[in-house]
Design a protein around this motif. Structure first.
Motif, short mmCIF file in Angstrom:
data_model
loop_
_atom_site.label_atom_id
_atom_site.label_comp_id
_atom_site.label_asym_id
_atom_site.label_seq_id
_atom_site.Cartn_x
_atom_site.Cartn_y
_atom_site.Cartn_z
N CYS A 100 46.03 52.33 36.92
CA CYS A 100 46.19 51.77 38.43
C CYS A 100 45.93 50.35 38.44
O CYS A 100 46.57 49.61 39.32
CB CYS A 100 45.39 52.59 39.15
SG CYS A 100 43.52 52.31 38.93
N GLN A 101 45.24 49.48 37.66
CA GLN A 101 44.89 48.28 37.67
C GLN A 101 45.97 47.33 36.85
O GLN A 101 45.99 46.18 36.96
CB GLN A 101 43.71 48.12 37.13
CG GLN A 101 42.43 48.69 38.19
CD GLN A 101 42.18 47.81 39.38
OE1 GLN A 101 41.95 46.74 39.24
NE2 GLN A 101 42.66 48.53 40.46
N LYS A 102 46.90 47.98 36.16
CA LYS A 102 47.70 47.25 35.22
C LYS A 102 48.63 46.33 35.85
O LYS A 102 48.59 45.06 35.43
CB LYS A 102 48.74 48.13 34.49
CG LYS A 102 49.60 47.78 33.38
CD LYS A 102 49.96 48.96 32.71
CE LYS A 102 50.69 48.55 31.33
NZ LYS A 102 51.65 49.52 31.00
N GLU A 103 49.00 46.67 37.00
CA GLU A 103 49.79 45.64 37.89
C GLU A 103 49.17 44.48 38.54
O GLU A 103 49.58 43.40 38.65
CB GLU A 103 50.82 46.46 38.87
CG GLU A 103 51.92 45.69 39.67
CD GLU A 103 52.51 46.50 40.74
OE1 GLU A 103 52.99 45.61 41.48
OE2 GLU A 103 52.49 47.56 40.62
N ILE A 104 47.98 44.92 38.94
CA ILE A 104 47.08 43.92 39.61
C ILE A 104 46.76 42.77 38.48
O ILE A 104 46.87 41.54 38.94
CB ILE A 104 46.10 44.48 40.17
CG1 ILE A 104 46.38 45.60 41.36
CG2 ILE A 104 44.97 43.54 40.71
CD1 ILE A 104 45.37 46.27 41.95
N LEU A 105 46.20 43.22 37.34
CA LEU A 105 45.91 42.27 36.26
C LEU A 105 47.09 41.39 35.85
O LEU A 105 46.86 40.26 35.75
CB LEU A 105 45.25 43.07 35.19
CG LEU A 105 44.15 43.92 35.56
CD1 LEU A 105 43.47 44.68 34.40
CD2 LEU A 105 42.77 42.95 35.81
N ALA A 106 48.27 42.07 35.65
CA ALA A 106 49.50 41.34 35.06
C ALA A 106 49.60 40.20 36.44
O ALA A 106 50.05 39.10 35.93
CB ALA A 106 50.51 42.15 34.81
N ARG A 107 49.67 40.70 37.48
CA ARG A 107 49.95 39.73 38.62
C ARG A 107 48.71 38.64 38.69
O ARG A 107 49.19 37.34 38.94
CB ARG A 107 49.90 40.41 40.06
CG ARG A 107 50.44 39.56 41.01
CD ARG A 107 50.82 40.56 42.40
NE ARG A 107 49.60 41.27 42.77
CZ ARG A 107 48.61 41.01 43.59
NH1 ARG A 107 48.46 39.55 43.98
NH2 ARG A 107 47.87 41.78 43.87
N LYS A 108 47.53 38.77 38.23
CA LYS A 108 46.48 38.01 38.47
C LYS A 108 46.77 36.74 37.31
O LYS A 108 46.63 35.74 37.40
CB LYS A 108 45.25 38.64 38.17
CG LYS A 108 44.03 37.87 38.39
CD LYS A 108 42.76 38.61 38.17
CE LYS A 108 41.53 37.98 38.51
NZ LYS A 108 40.36 38.76 37.98
N VAL A 109 47.26 37.42 36.23
CA VAL A 109 47.35 36.49 34.89
C VAL A 109 48.59 35.61 35.11
O VAL A 109 48.64 34.25 34.86
CB VAL A 109 47.68 37.32 33.63
CG1 VAL A 109 48.27 36.39 32.71
CG2 VAL A 109 46.51 38.07 33.23
N SER A 110 49.68 36.01 35.89
CA SER A 110 50.81 35.25 36.02
C SER A 110 50.64 34.14 37.22
O SER A 110 51.07 33.19 37.51
CB SER A 110 52.03 36.06 36.64
OG SER A 110 51.70 36.93 38.01
#
Length: 178
Positions: free
Chosen positions: A88-98
């Motif tokens: 569930c946190q995968k997309e949030i963490l990827a957006r944070k890195v980008s």
């Protein structure tokens, strides 16, 4: 609910026991029916929670449970066989890195960057070319008037004719539709 998929029966793999879980991780509670010990109650099956405690064989999880219109945080202990790492946190963490990369590039170039999420816009309109003929043809259908006990409605099906009952008459301001 507590059944396994086709050709997935039997004991869990060793990697399930060696799964790396830390306090604060998001996990999905997914009951494994081949292991009866430490199985969660059926309400928690499929729920996502946060790890708050670790023991040698089980994991303590905080789960939100709706009760009579309010949400109560429940703390349950479940064996490690009944737990999966959550995505569930995968997309949030990827957006944070980008976003961090975009901020770093903006600092170097001096260009202002919008990091807010925007909803997808509708697709752009286009004209469809007709194959062969260049004339525009229109198809006209006659609208029928359907009279019911509640009033009247237009019916776009010309193949079905509706006959008005004797007691229902069209208002005099309307043209004769029958």
């Amino acid at each position: 609910m507590f059944s396994k998929k086709f050709k997935q029966h039997g004991l869990p793999h060793l990697s399930q026991y060696l799964m790396n879980v830390k306090v604060g991780d998001y996990v999905d509670i997914f009951a494994n029916p081949s292991i009866h010990k430490g199985m969660p109650y059926k309400h928690y099956h499929g729920r996502t929670g946060i790890v708050f405690n670790l023991t040698k064989t089980s994991v303590g999880i905080r789960v939100n449970k709706p009760v009579n219109g309010r949400i109560i945080e429940k703390r349950i202990h479940v064996r490690i066989e009944h737990v999966r790492k959550s995505k569930c946190q995968k997309e949030i963490l990827a957006r944070k890195v980008s976003n961090e990369e975009a901020k770093a590039n903006a600092m170097k170039t001096g260009v202002k960057v919008n990091l807010k999420r925007t909803p997808l816009l509708p697709k752009a309109g286009y004209f469809l070319q007709s194959p062969g003929e260049t004339e525009i043809t229109t198809i006209q259908t006659r609208l029928e008037l359907r009279l019911t006990s509640r009033g009247h409605r237009f019916c776009p099906r010309p193949d079905i004719s509706y006959r008005a009952p004797e007691r229902l008459k069209l208002p005099p301001s309307r043209p004769d539709w029958s």
